[in-house]
Design a protein around this motif. Structure first.
Motif, PDB file in Angstrom:
ATOM      1  N   UNK A 163     -26.324  -8.428 -36.621  1.00 41.55           N
ATOM      2  CA  UNK A 163     -27.224  -9.399 -35.995  1.00 41.55           C
ATOM      3  C   UNK A 163     -27.009 -10.786 -36.589  1.00 41.55           C
ATOM      4  N   UNK A 172     -35.336 -14.426 -35.405  1.00 42.26           N
ATOM      5  CA  UNK A 172     -34.666 -13.444 -34.544  1.00 42.26           C
ATOM      6  C   UNK A 172     -34.583 -12.083 -35.219  1.00 42.26           C
ATOM      7  N   UNK A 176     -35.987  -8.921 -33.366  1.00 47.57           N
ATOM      8  CA  UNK A 176     -35.020  -8.016 -32.747  1.00 47.57           C
ATOM      9  C   UNK A 176     -34.586  -6.865 -33.646  1.00 47.57           C
ATOM     10  N   UNK A 177     -34.785  -7.000 -34.960  1.00 45.68           N
ATOM     11  CA  UNK A 177     -34.305  -5.943 -35.853  1.00 45.68           C
ATOM     12  C   UNK A 177     -35.445  -5.310 -36.658  1.00 45.68           C
ATOM     13  N   UNK A 180     -38.663  -3.879 -34.308  1.00 35.35           N
ATOM     14  CA  UNK A 180     -38.425  -2.610 -33.601  1.00 35.35           C
ATOM     15  C   UNK A 180     -38.223  -1.435 -34.556  1.00 35.35           C
ATOM     16  N   UNK A 181     -37.524  -1.690 -35.653  1.00 30.91           N
ATOM     17  CA  UNK A 181     -37.295  -0.608 -36.600  1.00 30.91           C
ATOM     18  C   UNK A 181     -38.603  -0.132 -37.216  1.00 30.91           C
TER      19      UNK A 181
END
Lengths: 266, 274
Positions: A163, A172, A176-177, A180-181
């Motif tokens: 990423x 971001x 995005x990482x 969600x994780x």
């Protein structure tokens, strides 16, 4: 371990057997209390009386108010506990010093049986819904907190590096990482979290309140109304099953990217 | 700067040494790479081969800006690499796709990071999926794709942001040999279309020769050094499966293998010692 499990009968048959167990349980109860009088109906109630009371409560509408109160407490405890758990989980996972310093205290508070906090919350927040919400929050918070902490810590370093190479800034990366994780860990503990939110609400009501399912059970118990206690438990069970299946549905929608075991069809 | 970029090499490593704290602790250190210097010209396809544990990935991480060398420095198009190299794309050996995003979203995400609106990013990602042969698979999640398909998604994900230099760390090593040769040919086709600079890490000498303009050989670790450099003058376009049969290829292979074999044996002895 055997590689081939025994073949199970088809779904309708299983459903039939499950219903049979339920009916058998009520029959046994009925036989023991009414037919043979081995168990005193005064202490054990009778299934017909419990069903009758439950239906009457629903029909007259008194139960809805109490259900609504318990549901509201559960929802508030769940939302507040989850949001604060996510926030603190992230903070601790991203600030190693904070997490190291607070580690023993977090563990200590988590090890404390939360029920002992109920009287304190009742003193601080009164007998209304907020003392129950507070109790539920202390239960939900730690489950979510530990899961988010784990989720952020266990982000694959390769996914993270990828990423960053693709141009992600820290905002971001969060969106995005990390998020969600972490959320995938939170969702996998959703059943436990919702369950604990409800435990907080009902136990809080039981220990001191003026409304809710826990309050009704406590009231019935106070006047040796066994049928009322069982009726309250029955309503609580239905309520729990309904909420749990709602959570299962939410989970399926939110975690659809997760691999399922032995997936052959969609 | 634009002028410098036009003439400066895509990548230039100057005396790069990387020393890591030893995993067994006690203040001991492990030197992965020792004094490595090389350049990659704009539009050149360079492979780095070496035995396992020779610090190939370490060099790539330095070029990407993911790792700061203990000594020496990296320059990309004349600019010192400090922090993430914005001109570089990186294709990882391990799974690097975001498992919670669909194939299409994974391809589009790099554009989103660069400020393109989500809708436009997804629109532009579609043709890239087609280009890597995954038309119609856009809504699949990574776990629903085969290993080869995931590599294709990763390739599209890397190339969509139009990096000036592409760093590839054994990208196809996990694939079976047929899928691998297909991917290699597809990569060469994509590369031929706009001639980006490529640094390709592999332990497979045949793959290195078949794909590259130049092959660099790393010695066995610890303290790997660059010990050989070979120009690959085979004609392009190439078919990676067929070119392996040509006498020129075999001659090159024999020459480079003569040097690499000793290092592989040394590397093997090292791993046995550990």
């Amino acid at each position: 371990m055997r590689s081939h499990a025994k073949r199970l009968p088809s779904r309708p048959v299983i459903l039939l057997l499950q219903v049979a167990v339920l009916v058998g349980f009520f029959l046994l109860w009925h036989v023991l209390t009414v037919t043979t009088n081995l168990l005193s109906p005064f202490f054990f109630g009778t299934p017909l009386a419990v069903l009758e009371r439950t239906i009457k409560d629903f029909a007259s509408g008194v139960i809805w108010y109490h259900l609504g109160i318990t549901l509201l407490e559960t929802a508030l405890a769940f939302v507040i506990g989850t949001v604060s758990g996510i926030a603190f989980g992230f903070w601790f996972a991203r600030a190693p010093l904070v997490s190291v310093v607070f580690d023993p205290y977090i563990k200590a508070v988590n090890a404390l049986p939360r029920v002992v906090l109920a009287p304190i919350f009742a003193l601080w927040l009164g007998l209304g819904i907020w003392s129950k919400v507070a109790l539920g929050v202390t239960l939900v918070f730690f489950i979510v907190f530990f899961n988010v902490y784990q989720g952020v810590k266990e982000v694959s370093p390769v996914v993270l590096a990828n990423a960053r190479m693709l141009g992600a800034n820290s905002r971001h990366l969060f969106r995005h990482v990390y998020l969600p994780s972490a959320l995938s860990w939170v969702f996998s503990s959703l059943h436990t979290a919702v369950g604990f939110a409800m435990v907080g609400a009902v136990v809080g009501e039981y220990l001191g309140s003026s409304a809710g399912l826990g309050y009704r059970i406590h009231q019935a118990e106070g006047v040796f109304d066994t049928v009322g206690v069982f009726s309250g438990m029955l309503v609580l069970t239905i309520f729990v099953v309904a909420i749990d299946s709602a959570v299962t549905m939410a989970e399926k929608r939110l975690l659809h990217w997760r691999p399922q075991e032995a997936q052959t069809t969609h | 700067m634009a002028e410098a970029a036009a003439t400066a090499p895509a990548l230039c490593l100057e005396g790069v040494t990387c020393i890591f704290p030893s995993p067994d602790g006690r203040g001991r250190t492990y030197t992965a790479v020792q004094n490595a210097s090389f350049t990659v010209a704009d539009g050149e396809f360079v492979s780095i081969v070496g035995p396992t544990g020779s610090g190939k990935s370490t060099l790539l991480n330095v070029a990407a800006g993911l790792l700061r060398p203990s000594e020496g420095r990296a320059l990309s198009f004349g600019q010192p690499v400090t922090g993430i190299n914005p001109l570089a794309g990186y294709m990882f050996q391990a799974e690097a796709l975001m498992p919670w995003k669909s194939a299409l979203e994974n391809v589009a995400v790099g554009l989103e990071f660069r400020g393109v609106s989500k809708r436009e990013a997804l629109d532009r990602a579609g043709p890239w999926l087609t280009r890597v042969g995954l038309d119609g698979f856009g809504d699949r999640f990574p776990h629903q794709l085969s290993g080869g398909m995931r590599k294709r998604v990763a390739l599209a994900q890397t190339l969509i942001v139009d990096p000036k230099i592409v760093l590839m760390d054994e990208p196809f090593s996990a694939l079976d040999i047929q899928t691998r040769q297909m991917m290699e040919n597809e990569l060469l086709d994509l590369w031929a279309a706009d001639r980006k600079s490529v640094v390709f890490i592999t332990h497979d000498l045949e793959e290195a020769i078949a794909m590259s303009d130049r092959v660099l050989v790393l010695s066995a670790g610890p303290g790997s050094r660059l010990i050989g450099e070979y120009k690959i003058t085979l004609d392009r376009p190439r078919d990676v499966a067929e070119i392996r049969m040509t006498p020129q290829f075999l001659a090159l292979h024999k020459e480079i293998w003569g040097q690499l074999r000793d290092e592989v044996l040394k590397g093997y002895a090292q791993t046995k010692l550990r």
